[in-house]
Design a protein around this motif. Structure first.
Motif, PDB file in Angstrom:
ATOM      1  N   MET A  38      -6.695  -4.024   1.974  1.00  0.00           N
ATOM      2  CA  MET A  38      -5.394  -4.626   1.682  1.00  0.00           C
ATOM      3  C   MET A  38      -4.320  -4.257   2.693  1.00  0.00           C
ATOM      4  SD  MET A  38      -4.829  -4.535  -2.442  1.00  0.00           S
ATOM      5  CE  MET A  38      -3.254  -5.379  -2.248  1.00  0.00           C
ATOM      6  N   VAL A  39      -4.602  -3.284   3.579  1.00  0.00           N
ATOM      7  CA  VAL A  39      -3.556  -2.815   4.497  1.00  0.00           C
ATOM      8  C   VAL A  39      -3.908  -3.029   5.960  1.00  0.00           C
ATOM      9  CG1 VAL A  39      -2.610  -1.137   2.873  1.00  0.00           C
ATOM     10  CG2 VAL A  39      -4.459  -0.441   4.385  1.00  0.00           C
ATOM     11  N   ASP A  40      -5.193  -3.137   6.276  1.00  0.00           N
ATOM     12  CA  ASP A  40      -5.630  -3.366   7.656  1.00  0.00           C
ATOM     13  C   ASP A  40      -5.591  -4.873   7.943  1.00  0.00           C
ATOM     14  OD1 ASP A  40      -8.053  -4.114   9.550  1.00  0.00           O
ATOM     15  OD2 ASP A  40      -7.501  -2.054  10.046  1.00  0.00           O
ATOM     16  N   GLU A  41      -4.903  -5.261   9.025  1.00  0.00           N
ATOM     17  CA  GLU A  41      -4.689  -6.689   9.293  1.00  0.00           C
ATOM     18  C   GLU A  41      -6.000  -7.443   9.504  1.00  0.00           C
ATOM     19  OE1 GLU A  41      -2.037  -8.691   9.168  1.00  0.00           O
ATOM     20  OE2 GLU A  41      -0.970  -6.980   8.334  1.00  0.00           O
ATOM     21  N   ALA A  42      -6.917  -6.877  10.289  1.00  0.00           N
ATOM     22  CA  ALA A  42      -8.197  -7.549  10.540  1.00  0.00           C
ATOM     23  C   ALA A  42      -8.991  -7.698   9.249  1.00  0.00           C
ATOM     24  CB  ALA A  42      -9.009  -6.777  11.582  1.00  0.00           C
ATOM     25  N   LEU A  43      -8.982  -6.654   8.420  1.00  0.00           N
ATOM     26  CA  LEU A  43      -9.720  -6.697   7.161  1.00  0.00           C
ATOM     27  C   LEU A  43      -9.108  -7.698   6.192  1.00  0.00           C
ATOM     28  CD1 LEU A  43     -10.440  -2.891   6.570  1.00  0.00           C
ATOM     29  CD2 LEU A  43     -12.064  -4.643   7.332  1.00  0.00           C
ATOM     30  N   LYS A  44      -7.784  -7.795   6.170  1.00  0.00           N
ATOM     31  CA  LYS A  44      -7.124  -8.758   5.286  1.00  0.00           C
ATOM     32  C   LYS A  44      -7.536 -10.188   5.633  1.00  0.00           C
ATOM     33  CE  LYS A  44      -2.799  -7.328   5.776  1.00  0.00           C
ATOM     34  NZ  LYS A  44      -1.336  -7.198   5.537  1.00  0.00           N
ATOM     35  N   HIS A  45      -7.550 -10.495   6.918  1.00  0.00           N
ATOM     36  CA  HIS A  45      -7.903 -11.860   7.319  1.00  0.00           C
ATOM     37  C   HIS A  45      -9.387 -12.139   7.106  1.00  0.00           C
ATOM     38  CE1 HIS A  45      -4.160 -13.502   8.946  1.00  0.00           C
ATOM     39  NE2 HIS A  45      -3.868 -12.263   9.298  1.00  0.00           N
ATOM     40  N   SER A  46     -10.247 -11.139   7.341  1.00  0.00           N
ATOM     41  CA  SER A  46     -11.675 -11.365   7.112  1.00  0.00           C
ATOM     42  C   SER A  46     -11.945 -11.582   5.625  1.00  0.00           C
ATOM     43  CB  SER A  46     -12.513 -10.199   7.655  1.00  0.00           C
ATOM     44  OG  SER A  46     -12.474  -9.059   6.819  1.00  0.00           O
ATOM     45  N   PHE A  47     -11.227 -10.848   4.758  1.00  0.00           N
ATOM     46  CA  PHE A  47     -11.368 -11.047   3.315  1.00  0.00           C
ATOM     47  C   PHE A  47     -10.944 -12.459   2.925  1.00  0.00           C
ATOM     48  CE2 PHE A  47      -9.357 -11.153  -0.870  1.00  0.00           C
ATOM     49  CZ  PHE A  47     -10.406 -10.723  -1.677  1.00  0.00           C
ATOM     50  N   PRO A  69      -0.430   1.794  -3.437  1.00  0.00           N
ATOM     51  CA  PRO A  69       0.310   2.337  -2.274  1.00  0.00           C
ATOM     52  C   PRO A  69       1.585   1.568  -1.978  1.00  0.00           C
ATOM     53  CG  PRO A  69      -2.039   2.214  -1.801  1.00  0.00           C
ATOM     54  CD  PRO A  69      -1.832   1.484  -3.103  1.00  0.00           C
ATOM     55  N   GLN A  70       1.547   0.254  -2.122  1.00  0.00           N
ATOM     56  CA  GLN A  70       2.739  -0.556  -1.860  1.00  0.00           C
ATOM     57  C   GLN A  70       3.828  -0.265  -2.889  1.00  0.00           C
ATOM     58  OE1 GLN A  70      -0.424  -1.557  -1.918  1.00  0.00           O
ATOM     59  NE2 GLN A  70      -0.836  -3.157  -0.399  1.00  0.00           N
ATOM     60  N   ILE A  71       3.435  -0.046  -4.153  1.00  0.00           N
ATOM     61  CA  ILE A  71       4.409   0.342  -5.177  1.00  0.00           C
ATOM     62  C   ILE A  71       5.036   1.679  -4.817  1.00  0.00           C
ATOM     63  CG2 ILE A  71       4.683   1.034  -7.598  1.00  0.00           C
ATOM     64  CD1 ILE A  71       2.380  -0.965  -8.238  1.00  0.00           C
ATOM     65  N   LEU A  74       7.645   1.418  -1.948  1.00  0.00           N
ATOM     66  CA  LEU A  74       8.945   0.860  -2.327  1.00  0.00           C
ATOM     67  C   LEU A  74       9.724   1.838  -3.200  1.00  0.00           C
ATOM     68  CD1 LEU A  74      10.964  -1.389  -2.194  1.00  0.00           C
ATOM     69  CD2 LEU A  74       9.765  -2.569  -4.048  1.00  0.00           C
ATOM     70  N   LEU A  75       9.037   2.535  -4.101  1.00  0.00           N
ATOM     71  CA  LEU A  75       9.729   3.525  -4.922  1.00  0.00           C
ATOM     72  C   LEU A  75      10.350   4.616  -4.052  1.00  0.00           C
ATOM     73  CD1 LEU A  75       7.199   3.881  -7.880  1.00  0.00           C
ATOM     74  CD2 LEU A  75       9.529   2.989  -8.043  1.00  0.00           C
ATOM     75  N   THR A  76       9.619   5.024  -3.008  1.00  0.00           N
ATOM     76  CA  THR A  76      10.143   6.042  -2.094  1.00  0.00           C
ATOM     77  C   THR A  76      11.379   5.531  -1.372  1.00  0.00           C
ATOM     78  OG1 THR A  76       7.941   6.989  -1.759  1.00  0.00           O
ATOM     79  CG2 THR A  76       9.605   7.467  -0.080  1.00  0.00           C
ATOM     80  N   LYS A  77      11.324   4.275  -0.915  1.00  0.00           N
ATOM     81  CA  LYS A  77      12.488   3.693  -0.234  1.00  0.00           C
ATOM     82  C   LYS A  77      13.694   3.618  -1.159  1.00  0.00           C
ATOM     83  CE  LYS A  77       9.809   0.876   3.010  1.00  0.00           C
ATOM     84  NZ  LYS A  77       9.406  -0.507   3.402  1.00  0.00           N
ATOM     85  N   LEU A  78      13.441   3.413  -2.462  1.00  0.00           N
ATOM     86  CA  LEU A  78      14.530   3.319  -3.438  1.00  0.00           C
ATOM     87  C   LEU A  78      14.987   4.693  -3.922  1.00  0.00           C
ATOM     88  CD1 LEU A  78      13.197   0.305  -5.581  1.00  0.00           C
ATOM     89  CD2 LEU A  78      15.049   0.264  -3.897  1.00  0.00           C
ATOM     90  N   GLY A  79      14.298   5.744  -3.465  1.00  0.00           N
ATOM     91  CA  GLY A  79      14.667   7.099  -3.861  1.00  0.00           C
ATOM     92  C   GLY A  79      14.254   7.472  -5.264  1.00  0.00           C
ATOM     93  N   LYS A  80      13.261   6.786  -5.803  1.00  0.00           N
ATOM     94  CA  LYS A  80      12.813   7.055  -7.168  1.00  0.00           C
ATOM     95  C   LYS A  80      11.468   7.765  -7.136  1.00  0.00           C
ATOM     96  CE  LYS A  80      12.161   4.949 -11.719  1.00  0.00           C
ATOM     97  NZ  LYS A  80      13.037   5.934 -12.368  1.00  0.00           N
ATOM     98  N   THR A  81      11.358   8.861  -7.858  1.00  0.00           N
ATOM     99  CA  THR A  81      10.108   9.604  -7.931  1.00  0.00           C
ATOM    100  C   THR A  81       9.422   9.342  -9.271  1.00  0.00           C
ATOM    101  OG1 THR A  81      11.238  11.562  -8.819  1.00  0.00           O
ATOM    102  CG2 THR A  81      10.972  11.426  -6.426  1.00  0.00           C
ATOM    103  N   LEU A 106       5.576  -9.459  -3.950  1.00  0.00           N
ATOM    104  CA  LEU A 106       5.261  -9.203  -2.546  1.00  0.00           C
ATOM    105  C   LEU A 106       3.765  -9.234  -2.260  1.00  0.00           C
ATOM    106  CD1 LEU A 106       7.777  -6.263  -1.937  1.00  0.00           C
ATOM    107  CD2 LEU A 106       8.018  -8.652  -1.220  1.00  0.00           C
ATOM    108  N   VAL A 107       2.986  -8.434  -2.981  1.00  0.00           N
ATOM    109  CA  VAL A 107       1.555  -8.332  -2.689  1.00  0.00           C
ATOM    110  C   VAL A 107       0.836  -9.621  -3.059  1.00  0.00           C
ATOM    111  CG1 VAL A 107      -0.580  -7.115  -3.269  1.00  0.00           C
ATOM    112  CG2 VAL A 107       1.523  -5.813  -2.916  1.00  0.00           C
TER     113      VAL A 107
END
Length: 305
Positions: A38-47, A69-71, A74-81, A106-107
């Protein structure tokens, strides 16, 4: 530099795939998309290309995705633990808003876009659409240390599947569309609940009596104690491997999900290495495959080195 294949080698690949294409035409295959894929560009396109090809040869692929991981990012960017208990994120109302934004927005839309860009026609859904995933709140019991008692831990908006109405997914499957599902359900109280994506994929596969459930992981599959890949495992084999410690940690809930799906009517489950390009096609359409095959019926275990 990759060596160019001869016409005969290309023909051999196509001939090897032919009986599998014939066997699975018209069959439903539920694929849980997660991990490195879900995070590697080549793998995403092959999937995405794998899913499009499955649809083009007459199969009915259904994609269920995670996004932990994406959740977290974003929580880290928002400062929420947030905390975790037994691998499950404690999810209050604010965190659930972020979960819905990431998983349902998003995902989900990124995967839909990937499939569409590679020639497919994907439609993004959450369990709220058509009210097709009903959820109930998880109440986690955890043994308290030094006393003979259990503590009830409130995980907030963390749920499990209570029922599935597959009519929306079945309608899409009968058309040219490919459903892409975020694992969010709705409770009787109208609240949203975050559900483990493996569990959602397994339950959807059960309800649809899918031919196959494919779980993408960040490992080669189920390994024996020597580190060799095992395949051709039965439900009893899985229970024995858990008992003797061969299957441990995060692989236990994944294999439990697999055995529940088999008991529920799914013909076979594949735990495959999502770090390999075109892992889904290699597992479906080649003799060797790239992961662990699980079946209801007993079969001699095969170790692949």
């Amino acid at each position: 530099m990759m060596q160019k294949r001869t016409p005969h080698q290309i023909a051999d690949v196509l001939i090897e795939a032919l009986p599998y294409i014939q066997r699975f035409k018209g069959k439903t295959v539920v694929v849980k998309f997660g991990g490195n894929a879900m995070v590697d560009e080549a793998l995403k396109h092959s999937f995405a290309r794998d899913i499009v090809l499955m649809k083009l040869v007459g199969m009915n692929p259904i994609v269920v995705h995670g996004g932990g991981p994406q959740i977290g990012d974003l929580l880290t960017k928002l400062g929420k633990t947030t905390g975790f208990v037994d691998g499950m994120r404690i999810t209050d109302s604010e965190t659930m808003d972020v979960v819905e934004m990431v998983l349902g927005g998003l995902v989900n839309k990124e995967i839909v876009n990937l499939i569409n860009r590679n020639g497919g026609k994907a439609v993004g859904l959450t369990g709220k659409d058509g009210d097709f995933i009903r959820a109930k709140k998880i109440h986690l019991k955890k043994s308290a240390q030094d006393i003979d008692a259990s503590e009830i831990i409130d995980l907030g908006h963390v749920g499990e599947v209570s029922s599935i109405d597959p009519s929306v997914v079945e309608m899409l499957g009968r058309s040219d569309f490919i459903p892409v599902i975020a694992p969010i359900g709705v409770g009787d109280d109208g609240r949203s609940y975050n559900i483990n994506a493996d569990l959602v994929a397994g339950k959807i596969a059960e309800v649809l009596k899918a031919e196959k459930l494919i779980l993408l992981t960040n490992t080669a599959g189920i390994l024996d104690k020597a580190g060799d890949l095992l395949t051709g495992l039965s439900i009893n084999d899985i229970e024995n491997l858990i008992t003797d410690g061969t299957i441990s940690g995060g692989m236990i809930p994944k294999t439990r999900c697999a055995t529940d799906a088999l008991k529920g009517g799914v013909t076979s489950v594949h735990i495959i290495d999502g770090r390999v390009e075109h892992a889904v096609l290699l597992e479906l359409f080649t003799d060797q495959g790239v992961g662990t095959l699980l079946l209801r019926a007993s079969r001699d275990k095969v170790s692949l080195t």
